[in-house]
Design a protein around this motif. Structure first.
Motif, PDB file in Angstrom:
ATOM      1  N   LYS A  59       0.864  -1.183   0.000  1.00 58.15           N
ATOM      2  CA  LYS A  59       0.000   0.000   0.000  1.00 58.15           C
ATOM      3  C   LYS A  59       0.894   1.225   0.000  1.00 58.15           C
ATOM      4  O   LYS A  59       2.057   1.164   0.423  1.00 58.15           O
ATOM      5  N   PRO A  60       0.370   2.343  -0.466  1.00 60.25           N
ATOM      6  CA  PRO A  60       1.153   3.575  -0.494  1.00 60.25           C
ATOM      7  C   PRO A  60       1.629   3.956   0.905  1.00 60.25           C
ATOM      8  O   PRO A  60       0.899   3.807   1.885  1.00 60.25           O
TER       9      PRO A  60
ATOM     10  N   ASN B  38      -2.054  -2.905  -4.946  1.00 59.13           N
ATOM     11  CA  ASN B  38      -2.327  -1.962  -3.868  1.00 59.13           C
ATOM     12  C   ASN B  38      -3.532  -2.477  -3.083  1.00 59.13           C
ATOM     13  O   ASN B  38      -4.648  -2.505  -3.607  1.00 59.13           O
TER      14      ASN B  38
ATOM     15  N   SER C  19      -6.972  -0.740  -2.945  1.00 58.86           N
ATOM     16  CA  SER C  19      -7.834  -0.641  -4.124  1.00 58.86           C
ATOM     17  C   SER C  19      -8.962  -1.669  -4.128  1.00 58.86           C
ATOM     18  O   SER C  19      -9.903  -1.546  -4.903  1.00 58.86           O
TER      19      SER C  19
END
Length: 90
Positions: free
Chosen positions: A9-10, A36, A39
């Motif tokens: 994940k970011p 991700n 999402s």
């Protein structure tokens, strides 16, 4: 060529570090797919406390292949050590 899926994940520094190292590996040749977890709810529920998660996809096609989780590599591994780790499991 082996396909590896990295669930991340970011903002995850462990995920970003692993991705950078994986992108440098040339032997064995790998195709890296980044997923991700934010999402999709099912990915988030499955991996929110586990990332980074590395999965080996067999038979290539996403809708046909078998996905097998790999043991979590230490974030302290060098690129060379990660390469040896992958050769052991791939």
């Amino acid at each position: 060529m082996v396909t590896l899926i990295l669930y991340s994940k970011p903002g995850c520094h462990l995920c970003e570090g692993l991705q950078e190292k994986l992108e440098q590996i040339q032997d064995p040749p790998i195709e890296l797919e980044i997923r991700n977890i934010t999402s999709r709810e099912d990915w988030f529920q499955a991996y929110q406390y586990e990332i980074p998660v590395l999965i080996k996809r067999e038979n290539g096609a996403a809708d046909q292949g078998t996905e097998t989780p790999l043991p979590r590599p230490s974030p302290r591994l060098s690129v060379e050590q990660l390469q040896r780790f992958l050769q052991k499991y791939l």
